[in-house]
Design a protein around this motif. Structure first.
Motif, short mmCIF file in Angstrom:
data_model
loop_
_atom_site.label_atom_id
_atom_site.label_comp_id
_atom_site.label_asym_id
_atom_site.label_seq_id
_atom_site.Cartn_x
_atom_site.Cartn_y
_atom_site.Cartn_z
N GLU A 95 11.43 112.60 -94.21
CA GLU A 95 11.41 111.18 -93.86
C GLU A 95 10.28 110.93 -92.89
O GLU A 95 10.20 111.56 -91.84
CB GLU A 95 12.74 110.72 -93.26
N ARG A 117 10.66 109.80 -98.01
CA ARG A 117 11.03 108.41 -97.71
C ARG A 117 10.17 107.93 -96.55
O ARG A 117 9.89 108.70 -95.63
CB ARG A 117 12.50 108.34 -97.33
N THR A 141 9.97 105.12 -93.56
CA THR A 141 10.76 104.13 -92.82
C THR A 141 9.87 103.43 -91.79
O THR A 141 9.31 104.08 -90.91
CB THR A 141 11.95 104.79 -92.11
N VAL A 172 15.88 106.71 -85.49
CA VAL A 172 15.73 106.95 -86.92
C VAL A 172 15.81 108.44 -87.24
O VAL A 172 16.46 108.84 -88.21
CB VAL A 172 14.41 106.34 -87.44
N TRP A 173 15.17 109.27 -86.45
CA TRP A 173 15.22 110.71 -86.71
C TRP A 173 16.64 111.24 -86.61
O TRP A 173 17.06 112.07 -87.42
CB TRP A 173 14.32 111.44 -85.72
N SER A 185 18.66 110.48 -89.70
CA SER A 185 18.09 110.88 -90.99
C SER A 185 18.91 111.98 -91.66
O SER A 185 19.48 112.85 -91.00
CB SER A 185 16.65 111.38 -90.80
N THR A 186 18.96 111.96 -92.98
CA THR A 186 19.57 113.04 -93.75
C THR A 186 18.52 113.90 -94.43
O THR A 186 18.85 114.74 -95.27
CB THR A 186 20.54 112.48 -94.81
N VAL A 231 11.87 115.51 -90.38
CA VAL A 231 11.48 114.15 -90.01
C VAL A 231 10.09 114.20 -89.38
O VAL A 231 9.73 115.17 -88.70
CB VAL A 231 12.49 113.51 -89.04
N THR A 246 15.03 118.47 -88.76
CA THR A 246 16.01 117.48 -88.33
C THR A 246 17.14 118.10 -87.53
O THR A 246 17.60 117.52 -86.53
CB THR A 246 16.58 116.73 -89.55
N ALA A 281 23.09 106.26 -92.00
CA ALA A 281 22.01 106.63 -92.89
C ALA A 281 22.45 107.57 -93.99
O ALA A 281 21.85 107.62 -95.05
CB ALA A 281 20.87 107.29 -92.08
N LEU A 317 20.52 106.14 -98.47
CA LEU A 317 19.26 106.86 -98.42
C LEU A 317 18.75 107.17 -99.80
O LEU A 317 19.48 107.59 -100.68
CB LEU A 317 19.47 108.17 -97.65
N TYR A 355 15.20 108.92 -101.82
CA TYR A 355 13.97 109.66 -101.66
C TYR A 355 13.14 109.62 -102.92
O TYR A 355 13.67 109.64 -104.02
CB TYR A 355 14.25 111.13 -101.29
#
Length: 287
Positions: free
Chosen positions: A17, A49, A51, A92-93, A96-97, A101, A178, A279, A283, A285
């Protein structure tokens, strides 16, 4: 390829991400994100992805960001009510999944050819964090003498004051596993520009592996950074980190490298995410 799909060998592909923090960037947002999206679709071999993280902009940035989410299939957006690059990245990080990141500046000053070399060591499990370095001997950098002097002076201060072994703390081109970031995030106090340095110092203190990538970098003449204020805030942050180091408050339990890091699988969506949304259930990708 979605997060819960596997390759021909039955192994789930790693995903990334990329967060682009923005503040009052309506005039350049569409062009920059469009170029980034096109580049990744064409040449990036992993699910990704993008963002856009709007840092409480007061112009038309949020409208431009939401329009991009409708036009480009792998762009999403979040809106924060308060300013701060570090605040946006932390939010956001942490949500995230993706396995990895990353972030880059909206001006795309750093050559995009460096992005795969940046994240590849993290996706493979070889390293924990990765940074683009404008001070690497193989980097190709175009910028004014004043900013060059400030950058080198700051990094010399980090080496002298905090025994930093990384070469360029402030380059807006970084990535982290992540799971590692989630362990470090509660211990990162800064919400603005010192966020990067604090992340790197904590990583070094906990014996995490930091990978450096030489970059091609061209200075943005429209940069909104207040150099004097940022320098003062950085010095305050260094003093705080030095005190934490002396008192032993930089030791953290962090996940160690493995060849098969796991994160929850994601489900597809085309929604724009409000800040604070879950998230893991919203999500998508690209592949």
């Amino acid at each position: 390829m979605a997060m819960n799909e596997t390759n021909a060998g039955g192994v789930r592909r790693r995903s990334v991400e990329i967060v682009v923090p923005v503040y009052n960037e309506a005039h350049v947002l569409a062009d920059s994100i469009g170029r980034l999206h096109a580049y990744l679709e064409e040449s990036f071999p992993f699910p990704f992805r993008i963002t856009v993280a709007d840092n409480a902009s007061t112009d038309g940035t949020w409208d431009a960001a939401t329009e991009l989410t409708l036009r480009l299939p792998h762009v999403h957006a979040v809106h924060l009510e308060a300013k701060g690059r570090g605040r946006a990245l932390k939010q956001v990080w942490a949500d995230s999944t993706a396995d990895v990141v990353a972030y880059m500046d909206v001006d795309l000053s750093t050559g995009l050819e460096g992005f795969l070399p940046l994240v590849a060591p993290l996706l493979s499990g070889h390293s924990d964090l990765a940074i683009g370095s404008r001070l690497h001997r193989q980097s190709d950098v175009v910028r004014g003498a004043k900013r060059e002097f400030i950058s080198r002076s700051y990094n010399l201060l980090l080496k002298a004051g905090l025994a930093a072994r990384f070469s360029d703390a402030q380059c807006g081109f970084k990535a982290v596993r992540t799971d590692v970031f989630r362990a470090l995030a509660p211990h990162i106090e800064d919400t603005a520009w010192f966020f990067d340095t604090e992340l790197l110092v904590l990583a070094q203190r906990n014996r995490l592996r930091i990978h450096e990538v030489p970059v091609d970098w061209t200075d943005d003449p429209d940069s909104r950074v207040d150099i004097v204020r940022t320098a003062v805030d950085d010095l305050k942050g260094m003093r705080r980190m030095l005190h934490r180091t002396v008192t032993g408050r930089t030791r953290i339990a962090v996940p160690r490298r493995t060849s098969t890091p796991q994160v929850p699988a994601a489900r597809k969506t085309s929604e724009v995410l409000p800040i604070g949304a879950n998230a893991s259930s919203h999500l998508e990708y690209a592949s």
